[in-house]
Scaffold this motif. Structure first.
Motif, PDB file in Angstrom:
ATOM      1  N   LEU A   1      -6.298   3.876  -7.009  1.00 58.67           N
ATOM      2  CA  LEU A   1      -7.402   3.568  -6.099  1.00 58.67           C
ATOM      3  C   LEU A   1      -7.668   2.072  -6.039  1.00 58.67           C
ATOM      4  O   LEU A   1      -7.825   1.498  -4.949  1.00 58.67           O
ATOM      5  N   ILE A   2      -7.665   1.417  -7.217  1.00 58.06           N
ATOM      6  CA  ILE A   2      -7.944  -0.028  -7.235  1.00 58.06           C
ATOM      7  C   ILE A   2      -6.891  -0.787  -6.438  1.00 58.06           C
ATOM      8  O   ILE A   2      -7.198  -1.589  -5.554  1.00 58.06           O
TER       9      ILE A   2
ATOM     10  N   SER B   1       0.839  -1.201   0.000  1.00 57.58           N
ATOM     11  CA  SER B   1       0.000   0.000   0.000  1.00 57.58           C
ATOM     12  C   SER B   1       0.874   1.251   0.000  1.00 57.58           C
ATOM     13  O   SER B   1       0.547   2.248  -0.640  1.00 57.58           O
TER      14      SER B   1
ATOM     15  N   SER C   1      -7.264  -4.201   1.716  1.00 52.39           N
ATOM     16  CA  SER C   1      -8.041  -5.381   2.074  1.00 52.39           C
ATOM     17  C   SER C   1      -7.113  -6.538   2.401  1.00 52.39           C
ATOM     18  O   SER C   1      -7.403  -7.349   3.285  1.00 52.39           O
TER      19      SER C   1
ATOM     20  N   GLU D   1      -4.814   0.340  -4.221  1.00 53.09           N
ATOM     21  CA  GLU D   1      -4.774   0.701  -2.799  1.00 53.09           C
ATOM     22  C   GLU D   1      -5.887  -0.032  -2.038  1.00 53.09           C
ATOM     23  O   GLU D   1      -5.676  -0.496  -0.921  1.00 53.09           O
ATOM     24  N   VAL D   2      -7.042  -0.159  -2.680  1.00 53.19           N
ATOM     25  CA  VAL D   2      -8.124  -0.920  -2.037  1.00 53.19           C
ATOM     26  C   VAL D   2      -7.715  -2.375  -1.875  1.00 53.19           C
ATOM     27  O   VAL D   2      -7.916  -2.980  -0.817  1.00 53.19           O
TER      28      VAL D   2
END
Lengths: 173, 280
Positions: free
Chosen positions: B18-19, A80, B26, B21-22
């Protein structure tokens, strides 16, 4: 597969390799004082060519983070942070555009844009990477002091090592 | 198609970011013990506080229904009090009276004010209770903080109330401290908070801030209902034998909404004796 791709692939493997073999052991070896996490693998994202498309850059960030995560068994935490790093790299590059503009075939390194430029470029990106990493790692605002302390101490130590790496190996395009 | 490709190259970075990072986050909460626990705790705290917040919002929606049912409960409770009862037993000693000595004298019917005026010289209210609910004769009306008026006419579902803010309104009231009875009238037309208490004799010594209550000398109200407090005492300008006392009402008739109608169960007996039918 041309010369540039090969260079960056090898750098990817090498950085992940020394990250998990050398610096992962270092954090473990220091026992109680685990505020310092040395991370040099973000350098791979920093040194990618300027012309690389944003989606590919972010995807490479994801790959890099996951590769490190597999060895740290912390699936998603490093990834991340590197995805975030890859996302903000074009923004920082845009802000720091030098007078003559970029040569899109170049990589953002000392040889092309000078030491001071690289210093600001890499330190600002790395700082956000560390901040994001420790936010995800601690995962609660309750320990925000911890997040800040870890970010600053890890950033300083890692940044020194990264500068040494760049000085000694002097990566080219 | 080319436009879609153009949009993708321009903002594809954000999309991919965004994809991924999601996906990353998760993964973080799925495979890492600490983060998973924090995530689940935070989630339950969040959903708790959201449910709680939602409850706080929605409880205002039925507040008016709650008020209506509460005023019914208040009416019932008021008639349980000793003031609403008639003491039957005559006792020689000072032993405490038991509940069996009391007979219910007053019951209360809760009602809502449908319409109301305060600005005219003669003001009236309309209530949503009528003959159907047992309101058929002249009855007193009060609210939580003071008195409102007297029912003067009713049809099946509605009643008309002569407000105490009416030139012909005469309310039997007393100064609680002195137990001195007088008559409450409305002389300050245009001021719905101020009334005048008449016929308090000069030898009594009322003070500002004394409480004025219903006297219980009429059949409309039980004794001891609060009405207002004295704000000003003047000598009668005509040099009469009475004080001229200004009383500020506790209640605000302009906002009266939930009121109670007094049903005096012994009203006929009381009237009979007062009107002197006994020597027929």
């Amino acid at each position: 597969m041309n010369n540039t791709t090969l260079t960056h692939s090898l750098r990817f493997l090498f950085l992940v390799f020394i990250q998990v073999l050398v610096f992962r052991q270092m954090t473990v070896g220091w026992g109680d004082f685990n505020y310092v996490h040395v991370m040099i693998y973000p350098l791979f994202i920093l040194l990618l060519p300027i012309r690389i498309p944003d989606p590919l850059l972010i995807f490479l960030g994801f790959l890099l983070g996951m590769a490190v995560d597999i060895f740290y068994t912390s699936y998603g935490v490093h990834a991340s942070a590197t995805v975030f790093l890859a996302f903000i790299r074009p923004i920082v590059l845009k802000i720091m555009t030098p007078r003559g503009g970029y040569n899109i075939n170049h990589s953002p390194n000392i040889k092309n844009y000078g030491f001071v430029w690289f210093l600001i470029y890499s330190s600002s990106l790395l700082f956000f990477h560390f901040l994001f990493y420790f936010i995800v790692s601690v995962f609660t605002h309750v320990y925000w002091v911890e997040i800040v302390l870890r970010t600053i101490s890890s950033f300083i130590v890692s940044y020194i090592i990264i500068l040494l790496y760049v000085r000694i190996l002097n990566p080219r395009d | 198609m080319r436009q879609i490709a153009a949009i993708f190259t321009r903002s594809g970075g954000i999309l991919v970011f965004l994809i991924l990072e999601v996906i990353c986050l998760s993964l973080v909460v799925t495979f890492n013990k600490d983060q998973r626990e924090i995530y689940h705790n935070s989630k339950s705290i969040m959903s708790d506080s959201m449910t709680h917040g939602w409850g706080e919002i929605t409880q205002y929606w039925n507040l008016s229904a709650v008020n209506d049912s509460l005023s019914g409960v208040i009416a019932e409770l008021k008639q349980e009090r000793d003031e609403a009862k008639f003491l039957n037993t005559i006792k020689q000693d000072s032993a405490k009276y038991s509940t069996a000595d009391f007979e219910q004298q007053y019951t209360y019917t809760e009602a809502k004010v449908i319409s109301n005026t305060i600005n005219l010289p003669n003001n009236f209210l309309t209530l949503n209770r009528g003959i159907k609910h047992g309101i058929n004769t002249r009855k007193g009306v009060f609210d939580a903080r003071g008195i409102v008026g007297i029912v003067i006419s009713s049809n099946n579902r509605y009643s008309r109330v002569m407000s105490i803010l009416h030139r012909d309104s005469r309310i039997s009231a007393k100064i609680a401290r002195l137990n001195a009875p007088g008559t409450l009238v409305w002389t300050s037309i245009g001021n719905p908070k101020l009334m005048e208490l008449k016929y308090i004799p000069k030898h009594l010594n009322p003070k500002v801030d004394d409480i004025v209550q219903t006297s219980g000398a009429s059949s409309y109200f039980p004794g001891g209902l609060p009405i207002g407090k004295i704000v000003e005492i003047e000598e009668d300008p005509q040099g009469g034998n009475f004080h001229s006392i200004k009383v500020e009402l506790f209640n605000d008739l302009s906002t009266a909404r939930h009121v109670y109608i007094v049903n005096n169960l012994f009203k006929d007996e009381f009237k009979e004796i007062e009107e002197g039918k006994e020597d027929e």
